[in-house]
Design a protein around this motif. Structure first.
Motif, PDB file in Angstrom:
ATOM      1  N   PRO A  23       0.938  -1.256   0.136  1.00 57.58           N
ATOM      2  CA  PRO A  23      -0.044   0.071   0.011  1.00 57.58           C
ATOM      3  C   PRO A  23       0.877   0.943   0.131  1.00 57.58           C
ATOM      4  N   GLY A  24       0.581   1.958  -0.586  1.00 59.71           N
ATOM      5  CA  GLY A  24       0.920   3.457  -0.677  1.00 59.71           C
ATOM      6  C   GLY A  24       2.747   3.789  -1.540  1.00 59.71           C
ATOM      7  N   VAL A  25       2.843   2.706  -1.868  1.00 57.37           N
ATOM      8  CA  VAL A  25       4.182   2.310  -2.793  1.00 57.37           C
ATOM      9  C   VAL A  25       4.109   3.309  -3.721  1.00 57.37           C
ATOM     10  N   THR A  26       5.260   3.953  -4.108  1.00 57.72           N
ATOM     11  CA  THR A  26       5.402   5.125  -5.080  1.00 57.72           C
ATOM     12  C   THR A  26       6.212   4.832  -5.958  1.00 57.72           C
ATOM     13  N   VAL A  27       6.501   4.432  -7.463  1.00 65.05           N
ATOM     14  CA  VAL A  27       7.657   4.063  -8.337  1.00 65.05           C
ATOM     15  C   VAL A  27       8.227   5.080  -9.321  1.00 65.05           C
ATOM     16  N   GLY A  28       9.369   6.388  -9.484  1.00 70.08           N
ATOM     17  CA  GLY A  28       9.172   6.763 -10.208  1.00 70.08           C
ATOM     18  C   GLY A  28       9.138   6.515 -11.505  1.00 70.08           C
ATOM     19  N   PRO A  29       9.864   7.312 -12.604  1.00 67.14           N
ATOM     20  CA  PRO A  29       9.954   7.459 -13.638  1.00 67.14           C
ATOM     21  C   PRO A  29      11.606   6.852 -14.050  1.00 67.14           C
ATOM     22  N   PHE A  30      11.215   6.083 -15.354  1.00 66.95           N
ATOM     23  CA  PHE A  30      13.091   4.895 -15.304  1.00 66.95           C
ATOM     24  C   PHE A  30      13.529   4.297 -14.565  1.00 66.95           C
ATOM     25  N   SER A  31      12.662   4.200 -13.259  1.00 67.23           N
ATOM     26  CA  SER A  31      13.518   3.185 -12.202  1.00 67.23           C
ATOM     27  C   SER A  31      12.553   1.403 -13.129  1.00 67.23           C
ATOM     28  N   VAL A  32      13.429   0.682 -12.002  1.00 60.68           N
ATOM     29  CA  VAL A  32      13.408  -0.520 -12.714  1.00 60.68           C
ATOM     30  C   VAL A  32      13.102  -1.581 -11.025  1.00 60.68           C
ATOM     31  N   ILE A  33      11.862  -2.564 -11.130  1.00 57.80           N
ATOM     32  CA  ILE A  33      12.156  -3.316 -10.284  1.00 57.80           C
ATOM     33  C   ILE A  33      11.747  -4.905 -10.540  1.00 57.80           C
ATOM     34  N   GLY A  34      12.701  -5.582 -10.517  1.00 52.62           N
ATOM     35  CA  GLY A  34      12.915  -6.943 -10.620  1.00 52.62           C
ATOM     36  C   GLY A  34      11.730  -8.016 -10.123  1.00 52.62           C
ATOM     37  N   PRO A  35      11.416  -8.885 -10.627  1.00 56.20           N
ATOM     38  CA  PRO A  35      10.779 -10.048 -10.254  1.00 56.20           C
ATOM     39  C   PRO A  35      10.877 -10.480  -9.084  1.00 56.20           C
ATOM     40  N   LYS A  36      11.572 -10.529  -8.292  1.00 54.63           N
ATOM     41  CA  LYS A  36      11.642 -10.759  -6.797  1.00 54.63           C
ATOM     42  C   LYS A  36      11.872 -10.127  -5.549  1.00 54.63           C
ATOM     43  N   VAL A  37      11.532  -8.537  -5.630  1.00 56.23           N
ATOM     44  CA  VAL A  37      11.541  -7.360  -5.023  1.00 56.23           C
ATOM     45  C   VAL A  37      10.377  -7.422  -4.093  1.00 56.23           C
ATOM     46  N   VAL A  38      10.133  -7.176  -2.648  1.00 55.13           N
ATOM     47  CA  VAL A  38       9.086  -6.581  -2.322  1.00 55.13           C
ATOM     48  C   VAL A  38       8.966  -5.857  -1.234  1.00 55.13           C
ATOM     49  N   LEU A  39       8.251  -4.791  -1.975  1.00 61.86           N
ATOM     50  CA  LEU A  39       8.314  -3.891  -1.493  1.00 61.86           C
ATOM     51  C   LEU A  39       7.180  -3.201  -0.316  1.00 61.86           C
ATOM     52  N   ALA A  40       7.623  -2.805   0.874  1.00 62.72           N
ATOM     53  CA  ALA A  40       6.781  -2.973   2.039  1.00 62.72           C
ATOM     54  C   ALA A  40       5.812  -1.249   1.559  1.00 62.72           C
ATOM     55  N   GLU A  41       4.908  -0.787   2.399  1.00 62.95           N
ATOM     56  CA  GLU A  41       3.722  -0.138   2.861  1.00 62.95           C
ATOM     57  C   GLU A  41       4.305   1.377   2.206  1.00 62.95           C
ATOM     58  N   GLY A  42       4.264   2.532   1.671  1.00 62.28           N
ATOM     59  CA  GLY A  42       4.365   3.406   1.842  1.00 62.28           C
ATOM     60  C   GLY A  42       6.605   3.957   1.053  1.00 62.28           C
ATOM     61  N   VAL A  43       6.981   2.754   0.689  1.00 65.01           N
ATOM     62  CA  VAL A  43       8.438   2.696   0.085  1.00 65.01           C
ATOM     63  C   VAL A  43       7.448   3.407  -1.419  1.00 65.01           C
ATOM     64  N   GLU A  44       8.650   5.205  -0.583  1.00 63.43           N
ATOM     65  CA  GLU A  44       8.808   5.770  -2.184  1.00 63.43           C
ATOM     66  C   GLU A  44      10.582   5.051  -3.212  1.00 63.43           C
ATOM     67  N   VAL A  45      10.126   4.970  -3.770  1.00 65.25           N
ATOM     68  CA  VAL A  45      11.289   4.872  -4.835  1.00 65.25           C
ATOM     69  C   VAL A  45      10.928   5.609  -5.829  1.00 65.25           C
TER      70      VAL A  45
END
Length: 265
Positions: A23-45
């Motif tokens: 919940p609430g995760v944000t991922v900015g432009p041109f960022s890459v998140i791999g297939p085994k990544v787990v981002l918890a609530e509110g992580v800002e990339v």
């Protein structure tokens, strides 16, 4: 891929199938998140971040542009085995930081605790274990298998040799080369880096009791004496003290280590 309905992924970011965004995760432009990544609530990339491997990042952590997290270790023995990187909550990971997962020969996991600040250009190598509230100043780094206790500060451009342990509350000055274990609450200065005292300012800021600070100062003076070996002096201090912080220093010195110690100058 599992993306919470409240997460926001910029159209020009790439989130690979299998990734989990809370919940609430944000991922900015041109960022890459791999297939085994787990981002918890509110992580800002923020923009231009790469997160790969089997990487878990705790709630509220912020990753700044051009940080590369979870890429394969810089270890020639690494054979592509699946290892892990676990980063805690509320960390600030600034520009150009690199953090690598573990290796099979080092336990298979790298960890970073909660509430840390990793400034620009910091490097955390494979199989390192970083405690809570650690501050690593610009372009400082550690080689593989290091253990960094809670509340440690690494000054800018300092380097920590592989397998070194730095005890809780220690402070490492800028430009230091740390090749030996550093006792809890120790202060390392100069080049290549000598143990010149205790981190008294840090102890006072954290509200340590005056009696414990006095006990630590007396223990440091005793460690500096010429009676017996460093280990013998530590055991004698431990047998005589009632101070918990002093006992922590003694346990650190007498515990298992793969390195020698910086001793009081």
């Amino acid at each position: 891929m599992t993306i919470d309905a409240t997460a926001h992924v910029h159209p020009q970011a790439l989130v690979e199938d299998g990734a989990v965004l809370g919940p609430g995760v944000t991922v900015g432009p041109f960022s890459v998140i791999g297939p085994k990544v787990v981002l918890a609530e509110g992580v800002e990339v923020k923009s231009h971040v790469v997160i790969s491997g089997r990487t878990e990042i705790g709630a509220g952590t912020v990753l700044f542009p051009f940080s590369v997290i979870g890429e394969v270790p810089q270890d020639l023995k690494f054979g592509g085995e699946e290892t892990r990187l676990v980063i805690g909550a509320r960390n600030r990971i600034r520009e150009h930081v690199t953090i690598h997962p573990g290796t099979a020969g080092g336990g298979g996991v790298t960890t970073v605790g909660d509430d840390c600040l990793l400034m620009a250009g910091v490097h955390v190598a494979h199989d390192c274990h970083v405690g809570n509230r650690v501050v690593m100043v610009n372009n400082s780094g550690m080689a593989g298998h290091c253990h960094i206790g809670d509340d440690v500060i690494l000054g800018g451009l300092s380097g920590v040799h592989q397998w070194v342990r730095i005890g809780q509350g220690a402070i490492i000055g800028g430009l230091c080369k740390v090749e030996k274990d550093v006792i809890p609450f120790g202060m390392v200065q100069a080049v290549p880096g000598g143990l010149v005292g205790l981190n008294l300012i840090g102890l006072k800021r954290r509200g340590m009791d005056r009696a414990d600070i006095s006990a630590l100062m007396a223990a440091y003076k005793a460690l500096k004496s010429d009676d017996g070996t460093f280990q013998e002096r530590a055991r004698a201090i431990g047998a005589a003290t009632e101070s918990e912080p002093v006992r922590q220093v003694v346990e650190f010195i007498t515990g298992p280590s793969d390195r020698h110690f910086l001793t009081p100058e």
